[in-house]
Enzyme design. Sequence first.
Site, PDB file in Angstrom:
ATOM      1  N   TRP A  14      53.597  28.021  14.435  1.00 29.25           N
ATOM      2  CA  TRP A  14      52.725  27.212  13.563  1.00 29.25           C
ATOM      3  C   TRP A  14      51.948  26.157  14.350  1.00 29.25           C
ATOM      4  O   TRP A  14      51.047  25.533  13.819  1.00 29.25           O
ATOM      5  CB  TRP A  14      53.564  26.524  12.493  1.00 29.25           C
ATOM      6  CG  TRP A  14      54.105  27.427  11.420  1.00 29.25           C
ATOM      7  CD1 TRP A  14      54.127  28.809  11.424  1.00 29.25           C
ATOM      8  CD2 TRP A  14      54.698  27.033  10.176  1.00 29.25           C
ATOM      9  NE1 TRP A  14      54.706  29.279  10.273  1.00 29.25           N
ATOM     10  CE2 TRP A  14      55.063  28.212   9.479  1.00 29.25           C
ATOM     11  CE3 TRP A  14      54.974  25.812   9.591  1.00 29.25           C
ATOM     12  CZ2 TRP A  14      55.669  28.196   8.235  1.00 29.25           C
ATOM     13  CZ3 TRP A  14      55.587  25.783   8.339  1.00 29.25           C
ATOM     14  CH2 TRP A  14      55.929  26.959   7.672  1.00 29.25           C
ATOM     15  N   HIS A  98      54.886  27.764  26.264  1.00 30.48           N
ATOM     16  CA  HIS A  98      53.643  28.253  25.655  1.00 30.48           C
ATOM     17  C   HIS A  98      52.462  27.793  26.505  1.00 30.48           C
ATOM     18  O   HIS A  98      52.506  26.703  27.097  1.00 30.48           O
ATOM     19  CB  HIS A  98      53.523  27.718  24.227  1.00 30.48           C
ATOM     20  CG  HIS A  98      52.411  28.345  23.459  1.00 30.48           C
ATOM     21  ND1 HIS A  98      51.109  27.926  23.583  1.00 30.48           N
ATOM     22  CD2 HIS A  98      52.400  29.382  22.586  1.00 30.48           C
ATOM     23  CE1 HIS A  98      50.346  28.677  22.802  1.00 30.48           C
ATOM     24  NE2 HIS A  98      51.105  29.572  22.186  1.00 30.48           N
ATOM     25  N   GLU A 170      51.562  36.621  26.600  1.00 32.47           N
ATOM     26  CA  GLU A 170      50.412  36.056  25.909  1.00 32.47           C
ATOM     27  C   GLU A 170      49.283  35.805  26.911  1.00 32.47           C
ATOM     28  O   GLU A 170      49.283  34.759  27.590  1.00 32.47           O
ATOM     29  CB  GLU A 170      50.803  34.728  25.253  1.00 32.47           C
ATOM     30  CG  GLU A 170      51.894  34.862  24.219  1.00 32.47           C
ATOM     31  CD  GLU A 170      51.764  33.811  23.131  1.00 32.47           C
ATOM     32  OE1 GLU A 170      51.671  34.196  21.967  1.00 32.47           O
ATOM     33  OE2 GLU A 170      51.708  32.615  23.456  1.00 32.47           O
ATOM     34  N   GLY A 176      44.205  32.252  20.300  1.00 28.82           N
ATOM     35  CA  GLY A 176      43.357  31.448  19.419  1.00 28.82           C
ATOM     36  C   GLY A 176      41.871  31.669  19.635  1.00 28.82           C
ATOM     37  O   GLY A 176      41.047  30.910  19.137  1.00 28.82           O
ATOM     38  N   SER A 216      45.875  36.435  19.293  1.00 27.20           N
ATOM     39  CA  SER A 216      44.944  36.898  18.256  1.00 27.20           C
ATOM     40  C   SER A 216      45.409  38.167  17.548  1.00 27.20           C
ATOM     41  O   SER A 216      44.582  38.988  17.136  1.00 27.20           O
ATOM     42  CB  SER A 216      43.535  37.080  18.835  1.00 27.20           C
ATOM     43  OG  SER A 216      43.049  35.839  19.333  1.00 27.20           O
ATOM     44  N   GLY A 237      50.057  33.155  16.203  1.00 27.44           N
ATOM     45  CA  GLY A 237      49.586  31.809  15.888  1.00 27.44           C
ATOM     46  C   GLY A 237      48.864  31.798  14.552  1.00 27.44           C
ATOM     47  O   GLY A 237      49.465  31.737  13.481  1.00 27.44           O
ATOM     48  N   GLY A 238      47.549  31.892  14.597  1.00 29.20           N
ATOM     49  CA  GLY A 238      46.696  31.766  13.409  1.00 29.20           C
ATOM     50  C   GLY A 238      47.157  32.580  12.207  1.00 29.20           C
ATOM     51  O   GLY A 238      47.238  32.051  11.084  1.00 29.20           O
TER      52      GLY A 238
HETATM   53  C1  PEP Z   1      50.102  31.676  19.975  1.00 33.24           C
HETATM   54  O1  PEP Z   1      49.834  30.511  19.757  1.00 33.24           O
HETATM   55  O2  PEP Z   1      51.162  31.952  20.529  1.00 33.24           O
HETATM   56  C2  PEP Z   1      49.128  32.703  19.566  1.00 33.24           C
HETATM   57  C3  PEP Z   1      49.344  33.934  19.927  1.00 33.24           C
HETATM   58  O3  PEP Z   1      48.072  32.259  18.820  1.00 33.24           O
HETATM   59  P1  PEP Z   1      46.979  33.203  18.079  1.00 33.24           P
HETATM   60  O4  PEP Z   1      47.732  34.296  17.384  1.00 33.24           O
HETATM   61  O5  PEP Z   1      46.287  32.278  17.149  1.00 33.24           O
HETATM   62  O6  PEP Z   1      46.088  33.731  19.151  1.00 33.24           O
END
Ligand code: PEP
Length: 255
Positions: A14, A98, A170, A176, A216, A237-238
């Site tokens: 979050w 992260h 990631e 994001g 994403s 994330g989002g």
């Molecule tokens: C994250 O913050 O770990 C992430 C993957 O963000 P998003 O899904 O928004 O890219």
Amino acid sequence: MDKSLRKTILAGNWKMNKTRPEAKALIEGIKPLAENADCEVVICVPFTNLETAVEMTKGTNIKVGAENVHFEKSGAFTGEISADMLTEIGVEYVIIGHSERRQYFGETDETVNKRTKAALAAGLKPIVCVGELLWERECGITEEVVARQIKLDLFNISAEDVKKTVIAYEPVWAIGTGKVATSEQAEEVCKLIRDTLAKLYSQDVANAVTIQYGGSMNPANCEELLAQYDVDGGLIGGASLKADQFGVLIAAASK
Ligand code: PEP
């Protein structure tokens, strides 16, 4: 190796979002969508929402995680939270390293390693994040960067403990940004991580570790990403901030 022998874990991150009333509404929305999940569902929430989340998810199959943890047990570390403080209120997971912590808060592989050890010692399950910058990918050094992070972040962590550790791949350029890695790119690096674990530990250990993709991931692209052999779930994330979107991802991870 049967992929289904590994735990598929879908974890929401979050970040710095949701006041307590907003968190309550989101958790109420996620609960019915997670009810029949055939994967582990985790919500990693800001410190101020942890107790609420633990309370509201009691008796459900949703687990709660924090977004960071300090490596010392206690002491003069203003603003920090220890692993014991998290386990004492019922938190089970914690995100460590992260890219936003690495980028904005000076997190290094050394501190990621220390935090991971502290989390494991307290009985928390760490979700250790690794991934290359866009510049590093363009220079063709993704493999070196990610293998180096794995070696340093897991330095001196036992095989038993590494099996309790989740790795989240990631790519920093995909977080994001709406730019998602292709399923081939995600699989390539997740496999590289598994091969690195096999060299550091053994193939059996590597086969047992959950390796997530994050960056994403959304309802439109999740099926293909999650279908990859070495992708055992996602760090989201989002799309974890909207119950209906997170629900689609839970369903895809349950297949
Ligand atoms: C994250 O913050 O770990 C992430 C993957 O963000 P998003 O899904 O928004 O890219």
